[in-house]
Design a protein around this motif. Structure first.
Motif, short mmCIF file in Angstrom:
data_model
loop_
_atom_site.label_atom_id
_atom_site.label_comp_id
_atom_site.label_asym_id
_atom_site.label_seq_id
_atom_site.Cartn_x
_atom_site.Cartn_y
_atom_site.Cartn_z
N GLY A 1 -28.93 52.10 39.69
CA GLY A 1 -27.80 52.32 40.64
C GLY A 1 -28.05 51.64 41.84
O GLY A 1 -27.09 51.78 42.78
N ALA A 2 -28.81 50.92 42.02
CA ALA A 2 -29.13 49.82 43.22
C ALA A 2 -27.76 49.40 43.66
O ALA A 2 -27.03 48.36 42.74
CB ALA A 2 -30.20 49.01 43.12
N SER A 3 -27.58 49.18 44.85
CA SER A 3 -26.38 48.15 45.27
C SER A 3 -26.77 47.34 46.07
O SER A 3 -27.47 47.41 47.18
CB SER A 3 -25.30 49.06 46.13
OG SER A 3 -24.33 48.58 46.55
N ILE A 4 -26.73 46.09 45.79
CA ILE A 4 -27.01 44.88 46.89
C ILE A 4 -25.97 44.35 47.93
O ILE A 4 -24.81 44.55 47.97
CB ILE A 4 -27.22 43.50 45.93
CG1 ILE A 4 -28.25 43.77 44.82
CG2 ILE A 4 -27.59 42.27 46.84
CD1 ILE A 4 -28.26 42.69 43.79
N THR A 5 -26.57 44.47 49.09
CA THR A 5 -25.89 43.97 50.26
C THR A 5 -26.68 42.83 50.78
O THR A 5 -27.84 42.87 51.29
CB THR A 5 -25.98 45.27 51.60
OG1 THR A 5 -25.55 46.27 50.96
CG2 THR A 5 -25.18 44.50 52.53
N LEU A 6 -25.95 41.79 50.61
CA LEU A 6 -26.70 40.36 51.16
C LEU A 6 -26.67 40.09 52.51
O LEU A 6 -25.85 40.67 53.21
CB LEU A 6 -25.72 39.14 50.39
CG LEU A 6 -25.81 39.09 48.92
CD1 LEU A 6 -24.90 37.52 48.77
CD2 LEU A 6 -27.32 38.68 48.55
N ASP A 7 -27.84 39.67 52.95
CA ASP A 7 -27.99 39.11 54.44
C ASP A 7 -27.58 37.69 54.36
O ASP A 7 -27.77 36.70 53.87
CB ASP A 7 -29.35 39.08 54.70
CG ASP A 7 -29.50 38.23 56.20
OD1 ASP A 7 -28.61 37.91 56.64
OD2 ASP A 7 -30.79 38.55 56.67
N LEU A 8 -25.92 37.63 54.92
CA LEU A 8 -25.42 36.54 54.86
C LEU A 8 -25.81 35.22 55.66
O LEU A 8 -25.26 34.41 55.49
CB LEU A 8 -23.72 36.85 55.14
CG LEU A 8 -23.15 37.73 54.25
CD1 LEU A 8 -21.70 37.93 54.97
CD2 LEU A 8 -23.03 37.14 52.89
N LEU B 1 -31.58 41.43 50.47
CA LEU B 1 -30.69 42.13 49.51
C LEU B 1 -30.34 43.61 49.84
O LEU B 1 -29.55 44.13 48.88
CB LEU B 1 -31.25 41.94 48.14
CG LEU B 1 -31.92 40.54 47.36
CD1 LEU B 1 -32.75 40.85 46.22
CD2 LEU B 1 -30.72 40.15 47.47
N GLY B 2 -31.20 44.13 50.97
CA GLY B 2 -30.83 45.51 51.31
C GLY B 2 -31.28 46.62 50.02
O GLY B 2 -30.76 47.60 50.21
N VAL B 3 -32.32 46.35 49.35
CA VAL B 3 -32.76 47.14 48.08
C VAL B 3 -34.40 46.99 48.08
O VAL B 3 -35.00 45.92 48.44
CB VAL B 3 -32.12 46.93 46.74
CG1 VAL B 3 -30.87 46.99 46.78
CG2 VAL B 3 -32.56 45.29 46.38
N ASP B 4 -34.88 48.24 47.85
CA ASP B 4 -36.13 48.12 47.09
C ASP B 4 -36.49 48.08 45.99
O ASP B 4 -35.79 48.65 45.01
CB ASP B 4 -37.00 49.47 47.75
CG ASP B 4 -37.04 49.89 48.91
OD1 ASP B 4 -37.41 48.72 50.01
OD2 ASP B 4 -36.60 50.84 49.66
#
Length: 162
Positions: free
Chosen positions: A120-127, A82-85
């Motif tokens: 404020g977390a922004s998710i960046t999926l590992d596709l 998800l690119g988040v902690d």
């Protein structure tokens, strides 16, 4: 099946004792960690991008590395997928299940935690892992990719209403 120590044929499927060298052979469940990331009355679900069970909804998570604690693995998996902690919450439970990998059905022990996203977390999926994500109602989840996730969501509902 063969002994992992000496290679001799085992007298029976594990648990077994090798007749050649006396080694005790077991099939132990592989530990995994998963997350039920909650926001209001919804949880984050990922659409599996790969087999097994590609195209079905799942919780973020994966296998623990070596002697990695399941809580640490859960945080690592969220970072990778998800690119988040995440903010890790309490352990929902541990669930015995199976995972099909390399033409073998592996026993797994899924350790599932509640979690939340930092403000404020922004998710960046590992596709490579997930084709899509959505927030689903925790009170009425769809069938998940793995039965252990279905059971964990039921238990999480009970924890969240107390």
């Amino acid at each position: 099946m063969h002994c992992s120590r000496c290679g001799a044929a085992l007298p029976s499927a594990p648990p077994s004792v090798c007749a050649a060298c006396g080694y005790h052979v077991y099939v132990n469940a592989r530990p995994t960690s998963g997350l039920i990331i909650v926001r209001d009355d919804r949880f984050l679900a990922l659409l599996r991008a790969r087999e097994p069970r590609a195209g079905l909804w799942e919780l973020p998570g994966g296998f623990c590395d070596g002697v990695e604690h399941p809580a640490d693995a859960a945080v690592r998996e969220a970072r990778e997928e998800l690119g988040v902690d995440v903010v890790l919450g309490e352990l929902v439970g541990m669930y015995l299940g199976t995972y099909d990998y390399q033409d073998e059905t592996l026993p797994v022990l899924d350790c599932i935690y509640l979690a939340s996203l930092p403000s404020g977390a922004s998710i960046t999926l590992d596709l490579e892992e997930a084709a899509a994500m959505t927030w689903l109602p925790i009170a009425a989840p769809p069938a998940m990719a793995f039965g252990t996730m279905d059971r964990a969501l039921e238990d999480a509902q009970k924890l969240l209403v107390r």
